[in-house]
Structures are given as C-alpha cells and as structure tokens.
Design a protein around this motif. Structure first.
Motif, PDB file in Angstrom:
ATOM      1  N   THR A  65       0.843  -1.186   0.000  1.00 11.10           N
ATOM      2  CA  THR A  65       0.000   0.000   0.000  1.00 11.10           C
ATOM      3  C   THR A  65       0.881   1.239   0.000  1.00 11.10           C
ATOM      4  O   THR A  65       2.062   1.174   0.319  1.00 11.10           O
ATOM      5  CB  THR A  65      -0.980   0.006   1.202  1.00 11.10           C
ATOM      6  OG1 THR A  65      -1.940   1.048   1.019  1.00 11.10           O
ATOM      7  CG2 THR A  65      -0.258   0.196   2.527  1.00 11.10           C
ATOM      8  N   ILE A  66       0.283   2.354  -0.357  1.00 11.24           N
ATOM      9  CA  ILE A  66       1.013   3.624  -0.361  1.00 11.24           C
ATOM     10  C   ILE A  66       0.871   4.308   0.987  1.00 11.24           C
ATOM     11  O   ILE A  66       1.808   4.885   1.514  1.00 11.24           O
ATOM     12  CB  ILE A  66       0.501   4.534  -1.501  1.00 11.24           C
ATOM     13  CG1 ILE A  66       0.825   3.906  -2.859  1.00 11.24           C
ATOM     14  CG2 ILE A  66       1.106   5.930  -1.389  1.00 11.24           C
ATOM     15  CD1 ILE A  66       0.199   4.610  -4.050  1.00 11.24           C
ATOM     16  N   SER A  67      -0.330   4.241   1.551  1.00 11.95           N
ATOM     17  CA  SER A  67      -0.587   4.901   2.836  1.00 11.95           C
ATOM     18  C   SER A  67      -1.651   4.129   3.604  1.00 11.95           C
ATOM     19  O   SER A  67      -2.352   3.301   3.037  1.00 11.95           O
ATOM     20  CB  SER A  67      -1.041   6.342   2.606  1.00 11.95           C
ATOM     21  OG  SER A  67      -2.272   6.375   1.896  1.00 11.95           O
ATOM     22  N   THR A  68      -1.751   4.422   4.884  1.00 10.04           N
ATOM     23  CA  THR A  68      -2.784   3.817   5.723  1.00 10.04           C
ATOM     24  C   THR A  68      -3.622   4.938   6.339  1.00 10.04           C
ATOM     25  O   THR A  68      -3.319   6.122   6.162  1.00 10.04           O
ATOM     26  CB  THR A  68      -2.185   2.972   6.868  1.00 10.04           C
ATOM     27  OG1 THR A  68      -1.619   3.842   7.855  1.00 10.04           O
ATOM     28  CG2 THR A  68      -1.147   1.983   6.356  1.00 10.04           C
ATOM     29  N   HIS A  69      -4.611   4.544   7.103  1.00  9.69           N
ATOM     30  CA  HIS A  69      -5.490   5.516   7.759  1.00  9.69           C
ATOM     31  C   HIS A  69      -4.745   6.411   8.743  1.00  9.69           C
ATOM     32  O   HIS A  69      -5.214   7.501   9.055  1.00  9.69           O
ATOM     33  CB  HIS A  69      -6.635   4.795   8.476  1.00  9.69           C
ATOM     34  CG  HIS A  69      -6.159   3.907   9.586  1.00  9.69           C
ATOM     35  ND1 HIS A  69      -5.583   2.681   9.346  1.00  9.69           N
ATOM     36  CD2 HIS A  69      -6.151   4.081  10.919  1.00  9.69           C
ATOM     37  CE1 HIS A  69      -5.246   2.137  10.502  1.00  9.69           C
ATOM     38  NE2 HIS A  69      -5.575   2.960  11.475  1.00  9.69           N
ATOM     39  N   ASP A  70      -3.606   5.982   9.244  1.00 11.31           N
ATOM     40  CA  ASP A  70      -2.828   6.768  10.204  1.00 11.31           C
ATOM     41  C   ASP A  70      -1.665   7.527   9.571  1.00 11.31           C
ATOM     42  O   ASP A  70      -0.810   8.044  10.290  1.00 11.31           O
ATOM     43  CB  ASP A  70      -2.258   5.854  11.295  1.00 11.31           C
ATOM     44  CG  ASP A  70      -3.293   5.458  12.318  1.00 11.31           C
ATOM     45  OD1 ASP A  70      -4.303   6.170  12.469  1.00 11.31           O
ATOM     46  OD2 ASP A  70      -3.107   4.418  12.978  1.00 11.31           O
ATOM     47  N   MET A  71      -1.627   7.587   8.261  1.00  9.52           N
ATOM     48  CA  MET A  71      -0.505   8.216   7.558  1.00  9.52           C
ATOM     49  C   MET A  71      -1.007   9.298   6.613  1.00  9.52           C
ATOM     50  O   MET A  71      -2.174   9.312   6.238  1.00  9.52           O
ATOM     51  CB  MET A  71       0.236   7.166   6.715  1.00  9.52           C
ATOM     52  CG  MET A  71       0.881   6.071   7.490  1.00  9.52           C
ATOM     53  SD  MET A  71       1.553   4.813   6.370  1.00  9.52           S
ATOM     54  CE  MET A  71       2.710   5.756   5.401  1.00  9.52           C
TER      55      MET A  71
END
Length: 188
Positions: A65-71
């Motif tokens: 993934t490129i990003s998560t909910h915390d990023m």
C-alpha cells in the motif's frame, strides 16, 4: 503462538499484520509460521539502512500500500518534505530534474502503477491515493484527505468521500484509467 493460531484458524480470510515500526524479533518467524501477510509501505521500509523500500523486493505473502489511515496520503506525503520527495523522484522513480510540486496527476498515476506491479499478493490503495491520479476529481486541498492523525485527539476519522457513487460511476476517464492500470499490472 498461544493466541494467534486460534485467531488465524478461526477464519478462512487472509490475515495481515501491521508489522511496522519497532517490531520484536519473534514477529517475522511467527508471521511466517502462521502464513500471516506482512504490510509493505515503500515510504516505511523494514530495512533501516534503506530510505525507500524496493517494491520488487516485497514478499509475495504481503499487502502493498502507499498509505494507511494513520498516515499522510500520497499527495500529502509528497509535499510535507521536499528533500525526501526530491530524493524519491530522482532515486526511486529514476527521474531527472526538480520534482514537480504539487504532485501532478501523471506522476501520481506512475506511482500507483508501480505499486500495482509489486510482487505482493495484494495491493490495497486508499480512495484518496486512487483519486490523486485525476487532478479534476481529487480534492483541491490535499490536507482534507487525511483520515487520522494519531497524535492529535481532535483529528480522527474526519475524511468523507467528496464524490457520491453516481459521480464516481459517471467519471468515465478515471474509471478507464483505473481499469487500464489494473489490467496492465496483471491484477484482477
């Protein structure tokens, strides 16, 4: 190994661990034994000697993934540290010259495409990172894309899709681009 086997055996779903940050030495062995997928984020490589992870080195048993909910989203990440994104532009993407600012759609599309072609079993991208490829449909303010800032108790789960389902269905150009990227990557 006391609790996790019961959890993984209780479902037919694939299990993914958020194995980021300070991970105890026993975790990779346990994950391998239980066939738990790792989480691979290029901007957070597991090798401390590397600035950016190499997508081609992602293990098959992983989620890319490129990003998560915390990023930060891709667009936020690109603009929050100019030196870092410049280095990524020149070294990882192998492009010369100054990195464009803000992140243009064509470059976001290239980054998304690269992630889709990683050897990871799964590639899960946030709605915001998909939308980054279309400058006409994405939010004008990239900071409005952030879902959660863990250090800020007043900023949690605020993001809401700015397009409804009917608008997304009518976005023929974006839908065609996404479909093409997925087909070209060999993912279905």
């Amino acid at each position: 190994m006391k609790k996790l086997p019961k959890l993984t055996q209780a479902t037919r779903m694939l299990v993914c661990a958020e194995d980021l940050g300070m991970v105890p030495e026993c975790v990779p062995w346990v994950m391998n034994e239980l066939k738990i997928l790792s989480l691979e984020i290029q901007s957070m490589p597991k090798d401390p000697t590397t600035r950016f992870g190499k997508l081609s080195h992602n293990p098959y048993r992983s989620v890319d993934t490129i990003s998560t909910h915390d990023m930060p989203t891709l667009r936020q990440w690109w603009d929050e540290d100019e030196e870092r994104s410049q280095s990524y532009f020149n070294t990882t993407l192998r492009r010369g010259g100054p990195a464009p600012r803000p992140l243009p759609g064509w470059l976001a599309k290239d980054i998304v495409s690269r992630h889709l072609t990683s050897p990871s079993m799964l590639c899960l991208l946030s709605f915001q990172d998909w939308m980054s490829i279309d400058e006409g449909l994405r939010l004008p303010d990239e900071n409005a894309e952030r879902i959660n800032i863990p250090a800020n108790p007043r900023h949690y789960w605020r993001y809401r899709m700015h397009l409804n389902i009917e608008q997304l269905l009518a976005a023929d150009e974006l839908n065609e681009e996404i479909s093409t990227l997925i087909i070209q990557s060999g993912r279905k």
